[in-house]
Scaffold this motif. Sequence first.
Motif, PDB file in Angstrom:
ATOM      1  N   MET A  28     -36.355 -24.671  18.357  1.00  0.00           N
ATOM      2  CA  MET A  28     -37.772 -24.901  18.037  1.00  0.00           C
ATOM      3  C   MET A  28     -38.100 -24.344  16.659  1.00  0.00           C
ATOM      4  O   MET A  28     -37.466 -23.388  16.226  1.00  0.00           O
ATOM      5  CB  MET A  28     -38.652 -24.155  19.055  1.00  0.00           C
ATOM      6  CG  MET A  28     -38.842 -24.848  20.360  1.00  0.00           C
ATOM      7  SD  MET A  28     -39.911 -23.832  21.386  1.00  0.00           S
ATOM      8  CE  MET A  28     -40.862 -25.052  22.215  1.00  0.00           C
ATOM      9  N   PRO A  29     -39.121 -24.876  16.003  1.00  0.00           N
ATOM     10  CA  PRO A  29     -39.551 -24.267  14.743  1.00  0.00           C
ATOM     11  C   PRO A  29     -40.354 -22.995  15.022  1.00  0.00           C
ATOM     12  O   PRO A  29     -40.842 -22.800  16.138  1.00  0.00           O
ATOM     13  CB  PRO A  29     -40.451 -25.338  14.139  1.00  0.00           C
ATOM     14  CG  PRO A  29     -40.994 -26.070  15.311  1.00  0.00           C
ATOM     15  CD  PRO A  29     -39.941 -26.029  16.373  1.00  0.00           C
ATOM     16  N   GLU A  30     -40.493 -22.152  14.019  1.00  0.00           N
ATOM     17  CA  GLU A  30     -41.238 -20.897  14.200  1.00  0.00           C
ATOM     18  C   GLU A  30     -42.697 -21.188  14.555  1.00  0.00           C
ATOM     19  O   GLU A  30     -43.284 -20.601  15.434  1.00  0.00           O
ATOM     20  CB  GLU A  30     -41.155 -20.081  12.914  1.00  0.00           C
ATOM     21  CG  GLU A  30     -41.800 -18.724  13.041  1.00  0.00           C
ATOM     22  CD  GLU A  30     -41.248 -17.742  12.034  1.00  0.00           C
ATOM     23  OE1 GLU A  30     -40.650 -18.189  11.022  1.00  0.00           O
ATOM     24  OE2 GLU A  30     -41.410 -16.536  12.265  1.00  0.00           O
ATOM     25  N   MET A 188     -24.984 -28.212  19.548  1.00  0.00           N
ATOM     26  CA  MET A 188     -24.992 -29.664  19.303  1.00  0.00           C
ATOM     27  C   MET A 188     -25.895 -30.006  18.123  1.00  0.00           C
ATOM     28  O   MET A 188     -26.940 -29.373  17.940  1.00  0.00           O
ATOM     29  CB  MET A 188     -25.452 -30.389  20.567  1.00  0.00           C
ATOM     30  CG  MET A 188     -24.318 -30.457  21.585  1.00  0.00           C
ATOM     31  SD  MET A 188     -24.789 -31.385  23.003  1.00  0.00           S
ATOM     32  CE  MET A 188     -25.430 -30.092  24.013  1.00  0.00           C
ATOM     33  N   PRO A 189     -25.516 -31.002  17.339  1.00  0.00           N
ATOM     34  CA  PRO A 189     -26.303 -31.349  16.149  1.00  0.00           C
ATOM     35  C   PRO A 189     -27.556 -32.138  16.503  1.00  0.00           C
ATOM     36  O   PRO A 189     -27.741 -33.268  16.082  1.00  0.00           O
ATOM     37  CB  PRO A 189     -25.314 -32.183  15.321  1.00  0.00           C
ATOM     38  CG  PRO A 189     -24.394 -32.778  16.327  1.00  0.00           C
ATOM     39  CD  PRO A 189     -24.309 -31.829  17.478  1.00  0.00           C
ATOM     40  N   ILE A 190     -28.398 -31.491  17.326  1.00  0.00           N
ATOM     41  CA  ILE A 190     -29.643 -32.129  17.758  1.00  0.00           C
ATOM     42  C   ILE A 190     -30.783 -31.254  17.254  1.00  0.00           C
ATOM     43  O   ILE A 190     -30.718 -30.025  17.376  1.00  0.00           O
ATOM     44  CB  ILE A 190     -29.683 -32.205  19.298  1.00  0.00           C
ATOM     45  CG1 ILE A 190     -28.668 -33.241  19.765  1.00  0.00           C
ATOM     46  CG2 ILE A 190     -31.076 -32.525  19.805  1.00  0.00           C
ATOM     47  CD1 ILE A 190     -28.616 -33.405  21.259  1.00  0.00           C
ATOM     48  N   GLY A 191     -31.822 -31.840  16.707  1.00  0.00           N
ATOM     49  CA  GLY A 191     -32.969 -31.083  16.212  1.00  0.00           C
ATOM     50  C   GLY A 191     -32.521 -29.966  15.279  1.00  0.00           C
ATOM     51  O   GLY A 191     -31.707 -30.186  14.377  1.00  0.00           O
ATOM     52  N   TYR A 192     -33.018 -28.751  15.515  1.00  0.00           N
ATOM     53  CA  TYR A 192     -32.692 -27.614  14.634  1.00  0.00           C
ATOM     54  C   TYR A 192     -31.241 -27.161  14.776  1.00  0.00           C
ATOM     55  O   TYR A 192     -30.735 -26.416  13.944  1.00  0.00           O
ATOM     56  CB  TYR A 192     -33.656 -26.452  14.915  1.00  0.00           C
ATOM     57  CG  TYR A 192     -35.062 -26.848  14.585  1.00  0.00           C
ATOM     58  CD1 TYR A 192     -35.565 -26.728  13.297  1.00  0.00           C
ATOM     59  CD2 TYR A 192     -35.889 -27.426  15.559  1.00  0.00           C
ATOM     60  CE1 TYR A 192     -36.834 -27.154  12.979  1.00  0.00           C
ATOM     61  CE2 TYR A 192     -37.161 -27.867  15.249  1.00  0.00           C
ATOM     62  CZ  TYR A 192     -37.627 -27.721  13.961  1.00  0.00           C
ATOM     63  OH  TYR A 192     -38.881 -28.169  13.647  1.00  0.00           O
ATOM     64  N   GLY A 193     -30.558 -27.630  15.829  1.00  0.00           N
ATOM     65  CA  GLY A 193     -29.138 -27.314  16.004  1.00  0.00           C
ATOM     66  C   GLY A 193     -28.289 -27.852  14.857  1.00  0.00           C
ATOM     67  O   GLY A 193     -27.187 -27.377  14.615  1.00  0.00           O
ATOM     68  N   LYS A 194     -28.846 -28.839  14.128  1.00  0.00           N
ATOM     69  CA  LYS A 194     -28.086 -29.410  13.001  1.00  0.00           C
ATOM     70  C   LYS A 194     -27.883 -28.387  11.891  1.00  0.00           C
ATOM     71  O   LYS A 194     -27.008 -28.549  11.055  1.00  0.00           O
ATOM     72  CB  LYS A 194     -28.838 -30.609  12.416  1.00  0.00           C
ATOM     73  CG  LYS A 194     -28.828 -31.820  13.319  1.00  0.00           C
ATOM     74  CD  LYS A 194     -29.704 -32.929  12.750  1.00  0.00           C
ATOM     75  CE  LYS A 194     -29.943 -34.002  13.806  1.00  0.00           C
ATOM     76  NZ  LYS A 194     -31.278 -34.554  13.770  1.00  0.00           N
ATOM     77  N   ASN A 195     -28.707 -27.315  11.899  1.00  0.00           N
ATOM     78  CA  ASN A 195     -28.606 -26.317  10.823  1.00  0.00           C
ATOM     79  C   ASN A 195     -27.527 -25.270  11.085  1.00  0.00           C
ATOM     80  O   ASN A 195     -27.351 -24.362  10.277  1.00  0.00           O
ATOM     81  CB  ASN A 195     -29.944 -25.569  10.667  1.00  0.00           C
ATOM     82  CG  ASN A 195     -31.081 -26.528  10.407  1.00  0.00           C
ATOM     83  OD1 ASN A 195     -30.843 -27.598   9.844  1.00  0.00           O
ATOM     84  ND2 ASN A 195     -32.287 -26.182  10.817  1.00  0.00           N
ATOM     85  N   LEU A 317     -35.830 -36.215  18.914  1.00  0.00           N
ATOM     86  CA  LEU A 317     -36.432 -35.168  19.737  1.00  0.00           C
ATOM     87  C   LEU A 317     -35.681 -33.852  19.529  1.00  0.00           C
ATOM     88  O   LEU A 317     -34.504 -33.851  19.204  1.00  0.00           O
ATOM     89  CB  LEU A 317     -36.344 -35.536  21.225  1.00  0.00           C
ATOM     90  CG  LEU A 317     -37.115 -36.775  21.684  1.00  0.00           C
ATOM     91  CD1 LEU A 317     -36.807 -37.067  23.140  1.00  0.00           C
ATOM     92  CD2 LEU A 317     -38.612 -36.585  21.489  1.00  0.00           C
ATOM     93  N   ASN A 318     -36.371 -32.712  19.757  1.00  0.00           N
ATOM     94  CA  ASN A 318     -35.690 -31.416  19.759  1.00  0.00           C
ATOM     95  C   ASN A 318     -35.201 -31.119  21.162  1.00  0.00           C
ATOM     96  O   ASN A 318     -35.672 -31.696  22.130  1.00  0.00           O
ATOM     97  CB  ASN A 318     -36.670 -30.317  19.333  1.00  0.00           C
ATOM     98  CG  ASN A 318     -37.045 -30.471  17.883  1.00  0.00           C
ATOM     99  OD1 ASN A 318     -36.209 -30.853  17.070  1.00  0.00           O
ATOM    100  ND2 ASN A 318     -38.301 -30.211  17.570  1.00  0.00           N
ATOM    101  N   MET A 319     -34.304 -30.127  21.271  1.00  0.00           N
ATOM    102  CA  MET A 319     -33.789 -29.776  22.597  1.00  0.00           C
ATOM    103  C   MET A 319     -34.906 -29.332  23.534  1.00  0.00           C
ATOM    104  O   MET A 319     -34.837 -29.555  24.736  1.00  0.00           O
ATOM    105  CB  MET A 319     -32.763 -28.651  22.482  1.00  0.00           C
ATOM    106  CG  MET A 319     -31.367 -29.122  22.264  1.00  0.00           C
ATOM    107  SD  MET A 319     -30.768 -30.215  23.549  1.00  0.00           S
ATOM    108  CE  MET A 319     -29.030 -29.955  23.361  1.00  0.00           C
ATOM    109  N   SER A 320     -35.935 -28.684  22.988  1.00  0.00           N
ATOM    110  CA  SER A 320     -37.017 -28.214  23.860  1.00  0.00           C
ATOM    111  C   SER A 320     -37.747 -29.398  24.501  1.00  0.00           C
ATOM    112  O   SER A 320     -38.380 -29.249  25.548  1.00  0.00           O
ATOM    113  CB  SER A 320     -38.005 -27.356  23.072  1.00  0.00           C
ATOM    114  OG  SER A 320     -38.527 -28.103  21.998  1.00  0.00           O
TER     115      SER A 320
END
Length: 324
Positions: A28-30, A188-195, A317-320
């Motif tokens: 998630m973002p901050e 996994m390279p999903i949402g913020y996981g890509k970073n 979509l993000n993981m959340s």
Amino acid sequence: MIDSYGRVIDYLRISVIDRCNLRCVYCMPEEGLEMTSHEEVLTYGEIVRICKIMAGTGLKKIKLTGGEPLVRKDLPKLAGRLKAIPGIEKVTLTTNGILLGQLMEELHDAGIDSINISLDTLDRELYAKITRRDQLDAVQKGIETALKYPDISLKINCVPMGLPGQDLSEIASLAKDHRIHVRFIEMMPIGYGKNYRFVGEDEILGQLEAEFGRSEIYQGKLGNGPCHYYSFEGFQGKIGFISAISHKFCSECNRVRLTSQGFLKTCLQYNTGNDLKLPMRTGASDEELKKLITRTINEKPVGHRFLEDEIRNENNLNMSQIGG
Ligand code: SAM
Ligand code: SF4
């Protein structure tokens, strides 16, 4: 329910809410995350209706996830209603554990079969850095409370991030000291996981064997999914790996996902699937919904292609929002 590649789909992961009391950096973002309004989220009645229809076509196992499922009011009541559906054998939960201390008794009474607790580190400072909240004490209290219910199976899910100070042996030792299985899940390279980079299974197993001695492959089956396990001598629980990228398991995939807004999503990576909420709210009959669900499952893609850069970003979509 059999998809067009012959896979039996008997497992539904339901994201009951996209809100959360943590802000894990890979999820998630901050701040600034747009939260879904209450009206857009499926009601418990709608979730139960979908599960009843799917149970009629072979659904056996349900996972409640989120966001953080325990922040949704009366979640144990939903668990109890789902557990009572004929044909549903197991209702399980994935949680960050913060509210487990308060809700364990109700979850137990509702008939929850097993609980996965996400915990990436036992170091308080690092925990606060990864989750952006200082809540490690509450999670540890939650685990302690959960251990008092021997008929509920417990697993820890840890996402290795390759950060200095993320001591994976320390997390693994929870399986040594308690009746808990510890599983390492590849980023996994999903949402913020890509970073973030993923840490591969072979690297982790090497670290653990250096600390705890040689492991043996565990042949038994634990849980609903693609996790494979190892035994270490002197451990009460097993050590597992869910390696969606380095050990792709799409050919054995048995699951579909329902987002909190009612989208039946058939693959983690792709946007394939169908909205069930609008038809439900505009008068679709159970028979019509059943047809829509069957068609959606039939169109489930053959597998992910996360390692192929040109389509890496298809999922929006993000993981959340997906529920992991
Ligand atoms: N809030 C609950 C929790 O943390 O368990 C349930 C939802 S959370 C999205 C489900 C799982 O997804 C957690 O174990 C989390 O660590 C994992 N997760 C989130 N983003 C991920 C990513 N990019 N790659 C791999 N796992 C991820
Ligand atoms: Fe919340 Fe779970 Fe995502 Fe962490 S991983 S931000 S606990 S939904």
